[in-house]
Design an enzyme around this catalytic site. Sequence first.
Site, PDB file in Angstrom:
ATOM      1  CE  LYS A 167      26.372 -26.005 -16.110  1.00 21.77           C
ATOM      2  NZ  LYS A 167      27.884 -26.266 -16.376  1.00 21.77           N
ATOM      3  CG  ASP A 221      27.666 -30.672 -16.760  1.00 20.27           C
ATOM      4  OD1 ASP A 221      26.921 -30.208 -17.575  1.00 20.27           O
ATOM      5  OD2 ASP A 221      28.868 -30.463 -16.409  1.00 20.27           O
ATOM      6  CD  GLU A 234      24.937 -33.878  -7.348  1.00 18.82           C
ATOM      7  OE1 GLU A 234      25.315 -33.187  -6.749  1.00 18.82           O
ATOM      8  OE2 GLU A 234      25.701 -35.020  -7.603  1.00 18.82           O
ATOM      9  CG  ASP A 235      26.422 -29.679  -7.089  1.00 20.06           C
ATOM     10  OD1 ASP A 235      26.185 -30.624  -7.455  1.00 20.06           O
ATOM     11  OD2 ASP A 235      27.572 -29.214  -6.820  1.00 20.06           O
ATOM     12  CG  ASP A 262      34.498 -26.659  -6.676  1.00 21.59           C
ATOM     13  OD1 ASP A 262      33.474 -27.229  -7.173  1.00 21.59           O
ATOM     14  OD2 ASP A 262      35.698 -26.823  -7.114  1.00 21.59           O
ATOM     15  N   GLY A 264      29.568 -30.183  -3.171  1.00 18.71           N
ATOM     16  CA  GLY A 264      28.759 -28.927  -3.878  1.00 18.71           C
ATOM     17  C   GLY A 264      27.424 -28.637  -3.304  1.00 18.71           C
ATOM     18  CG  PHE A 287      32.430 -23.793 -15.002  1.00 21.05           C
ATOM     19  CD1 PHE A 287      32.352 -24.983 -14.726  1.00 21.05           C
ATOM     20  CD2 PHE A 287      33.065 -22.884 -14.064  1.00 21.05           C
ATOM     21  CE1 PHE A 287      32.935 -25.667 -13.676  1.00 21.05           C
ATOM     22  CE2 PHE A 287      33.431 -23.402 -12.929  1.00 21.05           C
ATOM     23  CZ  PHE A 287      33.617 -24.692 -12.774  1.00 21.05           C
TER      24      PHE A 287
HETATM   25  P1  IMP Z   1      27.813 -34.829 -14.216  1.00 18.21           P
HETATM   26  O1  IMP Z   1      28.342 -36.210 -13.775  1.00 18.21           O
HETATM   27  O2  IMP Z   1      28.433 -34.523 -15.573  1.00 18.21           O
HETATM   28  O3  IMP Z   1      26.283 -34.611 -14.070  1.00 18.21           O
HETATM   29  O4  IMP Z   1      28.550 -33.773 -13.352  1.00 18.21           O
HETATM   30  C1  IMP Z   1      27.958 -33.463 -12.100  1.00 18.21           C
HETATM   31  C2  IMP Z   1      28.823 -32.713 -11.092  1.00 18.21           C
HETATM   32  O5  IMP Z   1      29.965 -31.894 -11.825  1.00 18.21           O
HETATM   33  C3  IMP Z   1      28.413 -31.650 -10.197  1.00 18.21           C
HETATM   34  O6  IMP Z   1      27.779 -32.224  -8.861  1.00 18.21           O
HETATM   35  C4  IMP Z   1      29.389 -30.642  -9.960  1.00 18.21           C
HETATM   36  O7  IMP Z   1      30.222 -31.163  -8.894  1.00 18.21           O
HETATM   37  C5  IMP Z   1      30.181 -30.776 -11.461  1.00 18.21           C
HETATM   38  N1  IMP Z   1      29.622 -29.537 -12.092  1.00 18.21           N
HETATM   39  C6  IMP Z   1      28.957 -29.569 -13.077  1.00 18.21           C
HETATM   40  N2  IMP Z   1      28.914 -28.453 -13.779  1.00 18.21           N
HETATM   41  C7  IMP Z   1      29.388 -27.677 -13.002  1.00 18.21           C
HETATM   42  C8  IMP Z   1      29.591 -26.053 -13.038  1.00 18.21           C
HETATM   43  O8  IMP Z   1      29.040 -25.432 -14.087  1.00 18.21           O
HETATM   44  N3  IMP Z   1      30.146 -25.720 -11.786  1.00 18.21           N
HETATM   45  C9  IMP Z   1      30.796 -26.398 -10.926  1.00 18.21           C
HETATM   46  N4  IMP Z   1      30.818 -27.438 -10.876  1.00 18.21           N
HETATM   47  C10 IMP Z   1      30.167 -28.271 -12.200  1.00 18.21           C
END
Ligand code: IMP
Length: 181
Positions: free
Chosen positions: A134, A106, A102-103, A162, A48, A155
């Site tokens: 977020k 979440d 990081e992208d 993606d 990402g 999302f």
């Molecule tokens: P976390 O472990 O919940 O913080 O998720 C992080 C990962 O979830 C990121 O590196 C993204 O690859 C993916 N992700 C979280 N939100 C989105 C979104 O809105 N669109 C696409 N990928 C997301």
Amino acid sequence: MNRIKIKDKEFTISITEEQIQREVKRVANGINRDLAGKNPLFLSVLNGSFMFTADLMRNITIPCEVTFVKLASYQGVTTTGKVKEMMGLSEDISGRTVVIVEDIVDTGLTMERLLETLGTRNPKEIHIATLLVKPEKLRIDLDIKYVAMRIPNDFIVGYGLDYDGFGRNYSNIYTVINENE
Ligand code: IMP
């Protein structure tokens, strides 16, 4: 292009390329200022963050290195909660200033796991640089030093992010519409 369709979902533009570039430059300036003389190692988390990493690095003017790791925890539009192992780090990070690129943060679970894994390799310090956060979804208390943009709990795709593998190629960021219909 104000609207795009990927598989069953429609998305509308929410952050333009110009806005993204402006905020990425601001983050880079902060890093240039804070980490001068520290020879940071940027650790880009694939897939990402490939676009963010490329644009960020173009604006980093201090001596530095960049490397790439891969880990995945996401399928479709909800976090699975299962974080895979980090793959691909061959560099010795002991004593180094590491900047995770990081992208999106979440829930923060992916980042927490990554920090744990990297922490066992004795880095001098680890900073987090993320394109997006977020805040409403964040479950982990993380010290995220560099954030380009904070976004609502929707999302999104584009600029590296993606939906089931598609949508990474767009230069703008798009938010899903009709999610609950
Ligand atoms: P976390 O472990 O919940 O913080 O998720 C992080 C990962 O979830 C990121 O590196 C993204 O690859 C993916 N992700 C979280 N939100 C989105 C979104 O809105 N669109 C696409 N990928 C997301």
